[in-house]
Design a protein around this motif. Structure first.
Motif, short mmCIF file in Angstrom:
data_model
loop_
_atom_site.label_atom_id
_atom_site.label_comp_id
_atom_site.label_asym_id
_atom_site.label_seq_id
_atom_site.Cartn_x
_atom_site.Cartn_y
_atom_site.Cartn_z
N GLN A 88 0.88 -1.28 -0.22
CA GLN A 88 -0.08 0.05 -0.13
C GLN A 88 0.88 1.24 -0.16
O GLN A 88 1.89 0.93 0.27
N PRO A 89 0.39 2.46 -0.69
CA PRO A 89 1.15 3.85 -0.43
C PRO A 89 1.88 3.90 0.87
O PRO A 89 1.12 3.94 2.11
N GLY A 90 2.82 4.19 0.98
CA GLY A 90 3.74 4.57 2.21
C GLY A 90 4.42 3.33 2.82
O GLY A 90 5.47 3.34 3.56
N GLU A 91 4.20 2.02 2.14
CA GLU A 91 4.67 0.77 2.82
C GLU A 91 5.69 0.41 1.85
O GLU A 91 5.62 0.49 0.57
N PRO A 92 6.89 -0.17 2.12
CA PRO A 92 7.88 -0.50 1.44
C PRO A 92 7.60 -1.90 0.62
O PRO A 92 6.62 -2.74 0.93
N CYS A 93 7.88 -1.99 -0.66
CA CYS A 93 7.73 -3.42 -1.33
C CYS A 93 8.29 -4.50 -0.52
O CYS A 93 9.23 -4.25 0.25
N ARG A 94 7.75 -5.64 -0.93
CA ARG A 94 8.34 -6.84 -0.15
C ARG A 94 8.81 -7.93 -1.21
O ARG A 94 8.16 -7.94 -2.35
N ARG A 95 9.76 -8.69 -0.58
CA ARG A 95 10.18 -9.77 -1.48
C ARG A 95 9.79 -11.11 -0.99
O ARG A 95 9.74 -11.26 0.18
#
Length: 238
Positions: A188-195
């Protein structure tokens, strides 16, 4: 209350409940001395809601038993407890290094609140941030550009790489990738991407934050930055 106020209270009670009237002079003197001994520290009335006549009238109206000093003292103690429960100690104006003066001012304020001469000090609620900022704080923010000094921000960068990368991109005039939703990992906006963490059976075992956003998220942020104001681009399906 002094003896004259006690006498006035007993006369008021006698009009409402004749059973409390003492016709013998000695009995009346003893009754006055007893009530004064037990209610000497109870005020007749306070500027903020207490009136001993109201407490006496309430007892006579609701109880079949003759009124006693305790029937007036109990509402007074309840009144004191209620006011102290709603009181939040304000910071004393005395020098904090003068412990005796600090404690005395704190205790005096509590006594005034409990005694009904001062209103309880309410704790300040959390506001929406629309209040005027202190001029000294605003000048400091204008000087450093943030509530976190640059030296502290640089020291924290290794421990929050995603935020450090975002701040560096914004400082260089690049689009803020974290301002949009990632269509790949659904961050979501404001959250870092995840692997995604893949197990030996090719199943997803979990996710870990990425220091840099996915390329599709960067592209979407770039496309939105390039759009004229007021237009919104629909993201392409992943």
């Amino acid at each position: 209350m002094d003896r004259r106020e006690i006498a006035a209270l007993l006369a008021y009670i006698g009009r409402l409940d004749p059973r409390t009237i003492r016709t013998d002079q000695g009995e009346a003197r003893d009754q006055l001395a007893q009530w004064h001994e037990l209610l000497g520290d109870v005020p007749m009335a306070t500027p903020h809601g207490w009136d001993i006549r109201v407490a006496a009238r309430q007892h006579i109206r609701t109880s079949p038993y003759p009124i006693q000093p305790a029937d007036v003292a109990q509402p007074w103690e309840k009144y004191r407890r209620d006011r102290l429960a709603r009181h939040s100690d304000p910071t004393p104006s005395a020098d904090p290094d003068d412990q005796a003066a600090w404690a005395e001012e704190l205790a005096a304020t509590r006594r005034a609140v409990a005694g009904g001469t001062v209103q309880p000090a309410q704790a300040r609620a959390i506001t929406s941030g629309q209040e005027e900022i202190n001029p000294r704080l605003q000048a400091r923010l204008d000087q450093i550009g943030s509530c976190i000094p640059p030296a502290a921000r640089a020291a924290l960068a290794p421990y929050r790489p995603a935020r450090a990368a975002r701040e560096a991109a914004v400082a260089q005039g690049l689009p803020d990738a974290l301002s949009v939703r990632c269509e790949w990992c659904l961050a979501q906006p404001g959250e870092p991407c995840r692997r995604r963490r893949i197990g030996p059976d090719n199943g997803v075992r979990g996710t870990t934050p990425r220091a840099t956003p996915h390329h599709c998220r960067q592209d979407l942020a770039t496309a939105q930055q390039a759009q004229p104001t007021g237009q919104t681009q629909q993201p392409a399906p992943a």
